[in-house]
Motif scaffolding. Structure first.
Motif, PDB file in Angstrom:
ATOM      1  N   LEU A 192       0.965  -1.259  -0.319  1.00 49.94           N
ATOM      2  CA  LEU A 192       0.135  -0.131  -0.212  1.00 49.94           C
ATOM      3  C   LEU A 192       0.775   1.075  -0.241  1.00 49.94           C
ATOM      4  CD1 LEU A 192      -2.674   0.951   0.498  1.00 49.94           C
ATOM      5  CD2 LEU A 192      -2.450   0.785   2.543  1.00 49.94           C
ATOM      6  N   SER A 193       0.484   2.316  -1.039  1.00 50.48           N
ATOM      7  CA  SER A 193       1.191   3.865  -0.700  1.00 50.48           C
ATOM      8  C   SER A 193       0.289   3.745   0.534  1.00 50.48           C
ATOM      9  CB  SER A 193       0.408   4.846  -2.130  1.00 50.48           C
ATOM     10  OG  SER A 193      -0.544   4.979  -1.799  1.00 50.48           O
ATOM     11  N   LEU A 194       1.837   4.742   0.747  1.00 51.84           N
ATOM     12  CA  LEU A 194       2.021   5.410   2.794  1.00 51.84           C
ATOM     13  C   LEU A 194       0.585   6.675   3.181  1.00 51.84           C
ATOM     14  CD1 LEU A 194       5.580   7.033   2.057  1.00 51.84           C
ATOM     15  CD2 LEU A 194       4.695   5.216   3.415  1.00 51.84           C
ATOM     16  N   ASP A 195      -0.067   7.179   1.596  1.00 48.91           N
ATOM     17  CA  ASP A 195      -0.891   7.625   2.130  1.00 48.91           C
ATOM     18  C   ASP A 195      -1.838   7.165   1.989  1.00 48.91           C
ATOM     19  OD1 ASP A 195      -1.677   7.350  -0.483  1.00 48.91           O
ATOM     20  OD2 ASP A 195      -1.272   9.276  -1.220  1.00 48.91           O
ATOM     21  N   GLY A 196      -2.077   4.998   1.988  1.00 47.20           N
ATOM     22  CA  GLY A 196      -3.332   4.534   1.891  1.00 47.20           C
ATOM     23  C   GLY A 196      -4.502   4.393  -0.103  1.00 47.20           C
ATOM     24  N   LYS A 197      -3.663   5.164  -0.617  1.00 44.99           N
ATOM     25  CA  LYS A 197      -4.542   5.362  -1.954  1.00 44.99           C
ATOM     26  C   LYS A 197      -4.329   4.969  -3.270  1.00 44.99           C
ATOM     27  CE  LYS A 197      -5.688  10.040  -0.825  1.00 44.99           C
ATOM     28  NZ  LYS A 197      -5.537  11.587  -0.944  1.00 44.99           N
ATOM     29  N   ARG A 198      -3.232   3.941  -3.419  1.00 38.39           N
ATOM     30  CA  ARG A 198      -2.905   3.156  -3.824  1.00 38.39           C
ATOM     31  C   ARG A 198      -2.041   1.898  -4.106  1.00 38.39           C
ATOM     32  NH1 ARG A 198      -1.606   7.688  -4.105  1.00 38.39           N
ATOM     33  NH2 ARG A 198       0.709   7.538  -3.163  1.00 38.39           N
ATOM     34  N   LEU A 199      -2.403   0.712  -3.926  1.00 39.73           N
ATOM     35  CA  LEU A 199      -2.541  -0.958  -3.868  1.00 39.73           C
ATOM     36  C   LEU A 199      -1.813  -0.706  -4.840  1.00 39.73           C
ATOM     37  CD1 LEU A 199      -2.961  -2.687  -0.891  1.00 39.73           C
ATOM     38  CD2 LEU A 199      -4.763  -3.601  -2.211  1.00 39.73           C
ATOM     39  N   TYR A 200      -0.149  -1.746  -4.553  1.00 41.80           N
ATOM     40  CA  TYR A 200       0.200  -2.489  -5.715  1.00 41.80           C
ATOM     41  C   TYR A 200      -0.130  -4.181  -5.324  1.00 41.80           C
ATOM     42  CZ  TYR A 200       2.496   2.137  -7.030  1.00 41.80           C
ATOM     43  OH  TYR A 200       2.802   3.507  -7.328  1.00 41.80           O
ATOM     44  N   VAL A 201       0.302  -4.666  -6.279  1.00 45.11           N
ATOM     45  CA  VAL A 201      -0.181  -6.225  -5.979  1.00 45.11           C
ATOM     46  C   VAL A 201       0.224  -7.362  -7.678  1.00 45.11           C
ATOM     47  CG1 VAL A 201      -2.031  -8.159  -7.148  1.00 45.11           C
ATOM     48  CG2 VAL A 201      -2.571  -5.954  -6.615  1.00 45.11           C
ATOM     49  N   THR A 202       1.178  -7.784  -7.077  1.00 49.26           N
ATOM     50  CA  THR A 202       2.219  -9.144  -8.347  1.00 49.26           C
ATOM     51  C   THR A 202       1.149 -10.365  -7.670  1.00 49.26           C
ATOM     52  OG1 THR A 202       3.757  -9.626  -6.086  1.00 49.26           O
ATOM     53  CG2 THR A 202       3.783  -8.105  -7.361  1.00 49.26           C
ATOM     54  N   ILE A 244      -4.134  -0.917  -7.988  1.00 46.38           N
ATOM     55  CA  ILE A 244      -5.332  -1.100  -7.738  1.00 46.38           C
ATOM     56  C   ILE A 244      -5.559   1.281  -6.537  1.00 46.38           C
ATOM     57  CG2 ILE A 244      -7.201  -1.609  -5.956  1.00 46.38           C
ATOM     58  CD1 ILE A 244      -6.045  -3.495  -7.724  1.00 46.38           C
ATOM     59  N   ASP A 245      -6.367   1.806  -7.644  1.00 46.77           N
ATOM     60  CA  ASP A 245      -6.761   2.389  -6.629  1.00 46.77           C
ATOM     61  C   ASP A 245      -7.390   2.520  -5.607  1.00 46.77           C
ATOM     62  OD1 ASP A 245      -5.314   3.896  -8.686  1.00 46.77           O
ATOM     63  OD2 ASP A 245      -7.074   4.350 -10.018  1.00 46.77           O
ATOM     64  N   VAL A 246      -7.246   3.025  -4.296  1.00 47.65           N
ATOM     65  CA  VAL A 246      -8.281   2.971  -3.229  1.00 47.65           C
ATOM     66  C   VAL A 246      -8.820   3.679  -2.864  1.00 47.65           C
ATOM     67  CG1 VAL A 246      -7.906   2.188  -0.986  1.00 47.65           C
ATOM     68  CG2 VAL A 246      -6.541   1.264  -2.437  1.00 47.65           C
ATOM     69  N   ASP A 247     -10.655   4.376  -2.615  1.00 45.83           N
ATOM     70  CA  ASP A 247     -11.390   4.936  -1.979  1.00 45.83           C
ATOM     71  C   ASP A 247     -11.587   4.473  -0.810  1.00 45.83           C
ATOM     72  OD1 ASP A 247     -13.279   6.598  -0.740  1.00 45.83           O
ATOM     73  OD2 ASP A 247     -14.871   6.044  -1.931  1.00 45.83           O
ATOM     74  N   THR A 248      -9.758   5.904  -0.109  1.00 50.58           N
ATOM     75  CA  THR A 248      -9.387   5.681   1.531  1.00 50.58           C
ATOM     76  C   THR A 248     -10.811   6.196   2.449  1.00 50.58           C
ATOM     77  OG1 THR A 248      -8.746   7.991   1.133  1.00 50.58           O
ATOM     78  CG2 THR A 248      -7.228   6.120   1.153  1.00 50.58           C
ATOM     79  N   GLU A 249     -12.201   7.275   2.004  1.00 50.13           N
ATOM     80  CA  GLU A 249     -12.929   7.467   2.604  1.00 50.13           C
ATOM     81  C   GLU A 249     -14.408   6.739   3.426  1.00 50.13           C
ATOM     82  OE1 GLU A 249     -13.669  11.376   3.479  1.00 50.13           O
ATOM     83  OE2 GLU A 249     -11.005  11.087   2.281  1.00 50.13           O
TER      84      GLU A 249
END
Length: 470
Positions: free
Chosen positions: A390-400, A425-430
């Motif tokens: 997960l990106s530090l800000d929680g908004k992008r999830l990388y997957v292998t 993956i784009d993450v909705d953190t709201e």
């Protein structure tokens, strides 16, 4: 420690998990790439991938560092120093630790001199682990507040199970010896996480190296070759004090405490049951676990399958992410109430049950029909989601999509032919919610020496699965 941090100390990482969320956007990531079991006689390598959307090299491998040996099976990685040393301005996060799951070598890679062109700094040969510690098959590496590096192992030098640990000196990278004290060690090892404020470390159990090395045989569960315990250690005395039984054949893998260093609870993902258990400190001071997420199994024609999930927790301890390698989906759970995780996002990224694949689903408690295969930039995605970051800000999830070469070959033969991928993956953190970024694809099928299997993802400045706050 925290007092020092407040007065402007600037060791590696961040003062708190919430500070880390304000860290810079990721521009590059490191991934180990594996050729063992692919039929290609080339060494594994560390790939540096550009993930900066503003860069002309976006989604490209910009550097490859080949190891000097064949068939190491690079797997996971850790740091020489992380946020656990934030209060120590003499420490720098400048070396990536790469344990080899099969050869038992440990590579120390210098990423400080040039973060975009890593180089090998030191090689710890297997004999060091064998002779000094009587362990083999190193897996997870975490840096300690003391400056040393702690690495969990799966076995002994003969290929039997043994859940021991080694300590590496954080300056010289010499093997100092076993971390644990006393004769008592768990029969199996895998992952671990520590929480010094509660004087505890937790470790998990995959399987016997000899049994799992070349594939998964369900009969090996009955033979006791796969694990079912969370193992509890006294942090200060380094002794093994309790085993929490999660049920036969559960195979507990990735284990994560909440990031808040005061938290006395966390989660572990189990392979065979496709379940997540919450572990917690009881009122009397020992530890217990309860199942809080269970993905209903699907009745399929033809095979008994482990699910091999990966889990991680966002830095604000709000969301837990869960990958289902064989079902093919990633799930996002709101864990505001840790006892009752709530599914708020789900996305399918391939898997073994996609339409037109080799597996027919006879009964499914969740889906009306088998999911469509995922196609990105014209490529039908082989395999299923495995490692996540997960990106530090929680908004992008990388997957292998590669788990481990011996099991990839068995469950997803196409992955061996086509290579793995990295997706975003784009993450909705709201409100919660997951959506595939259709503009992001790193295709490891197009590598210069042929298709390769890329596994765990690391950011140069630390991330939610590498850094521990104390």
């Amino acid at each position: 420690m925290m007092a020092k941090a407040k007065c402007g100390a600037c060791g590696p990482g961040y003062a708190t998990p919430l500070d880390a969320m304000k860290g810079p956007l990721e521009e590059i990531v490191y991934l180990p790439c594996i050729y063992r079991n692919t039929g290609i006689e080339k060494p594994d390598y560390l790939a540096t991938v550009d993930v900066d959307p503003k860069s002309p090299h976006y989604c490209q491998v910009i550097h490859r560092l080949p190891m000097p040996n064949l068939k190491d099976e690079l797997h996971h990685s850790g740091w020489n120093a992380c946020s656990s040393c934030f209060g120590d301005a003499t420490k720098k996060r400048n070396c990536l630790i790469l344990p080899s799951l099969i050869s038992s070598r440990i590579y120390v890679v210098d990423v400080g001199t040039d973060s975009r062109a890593p180089r090998i700094r030191k090689i710890v040969e297997p004999v060091e682990l064998f002779w000094k510690c009587n362990v083999a098959n190193p897996h997870t590496s975490h840096c300690l507040g003391s400056g040393d590096i702690l690495i969990s192992c799966l076995g002994d030098p003969a290929g039997n199970g043994k859940g021991g640990f080694i300590l590496l000196d954080g300056e010289t990278f010499e093997v100092k010896g076993n971390w644990e004290n006393g004769e008592k060690v768990p029969p199996l090892g895998y992952d671990f996480w520590y929480q010094p404020r509660h004087n505890v470390m937790m470790s998990t159990e995959w399987g016997t190296p000899k049994a799992l090395a070349d594939g998964f045989n369900p009969a090996d569960i009955e033979r006791g070759h796969y694990g079912c315990h969370i193992n509890v250690w006294d942090w200060s005395t380094r002794t093994y004090i309790q085993a929490i039984d999660l049920g036969k054949g559960s195979i507990p893998l990735e284990i994560r405490f909440l990031h808040n260093p005061a938290a006395a609870e966390g989660f572990v993902g189990c392979a065979l049951s496709s379940a997540v258990h919450r572990f917690y400190k009881t009122e009397k001071g020992d530890w217990a676990a309860e199942k809080v997420i269970e993905v209903p199994s699907k009745k399929v024609q033809g095979w008994l399958l482990p699910d091999m999930p990966d889990i991680l927790i966002s830095l604000d301890d709000r969301f837990l992410y869960f990958s289902n390698w064989l079902h093919g989906d990633i799930r996002q759970y709101d864990i505001s109430d840790t006892r009752k995780p709530r599914l708020v996002g789900q996305v399918f990224l391939g898997g073994s049950i996609t339409k037109g694949g080799p597996v027919t689903v006879v009964e499914d408690k969740e889906l009306q029909s088998q999911p469509e295969p995922l196609v990105i930039k014209g490529k039908k995605i082989p395999g299923g989601p495995q490692m996540i970051q997960l990106s530090l800000d929680g908004k992008r999830l990388y997957v292998t999509s590669s788990l481990y070469s011996g099991w990839d070959k068995q469950f997803y033969p196409d992955l061996i032919k086509e290579g793995s991928v990295m997706l975003q993956i784009d993450v909705d953190t709201e409100k919660g919610g997951l959506k595939v970024n259709k503009n992001f694809l790193v295709d490891f099928g197009k590598e210069p020496d042929g298709p390769v299997l890329a596994h765990e993802i690391r950011y140069p400045g630390g991330d939610s699965t590498s850094d521990i706050w104390i």
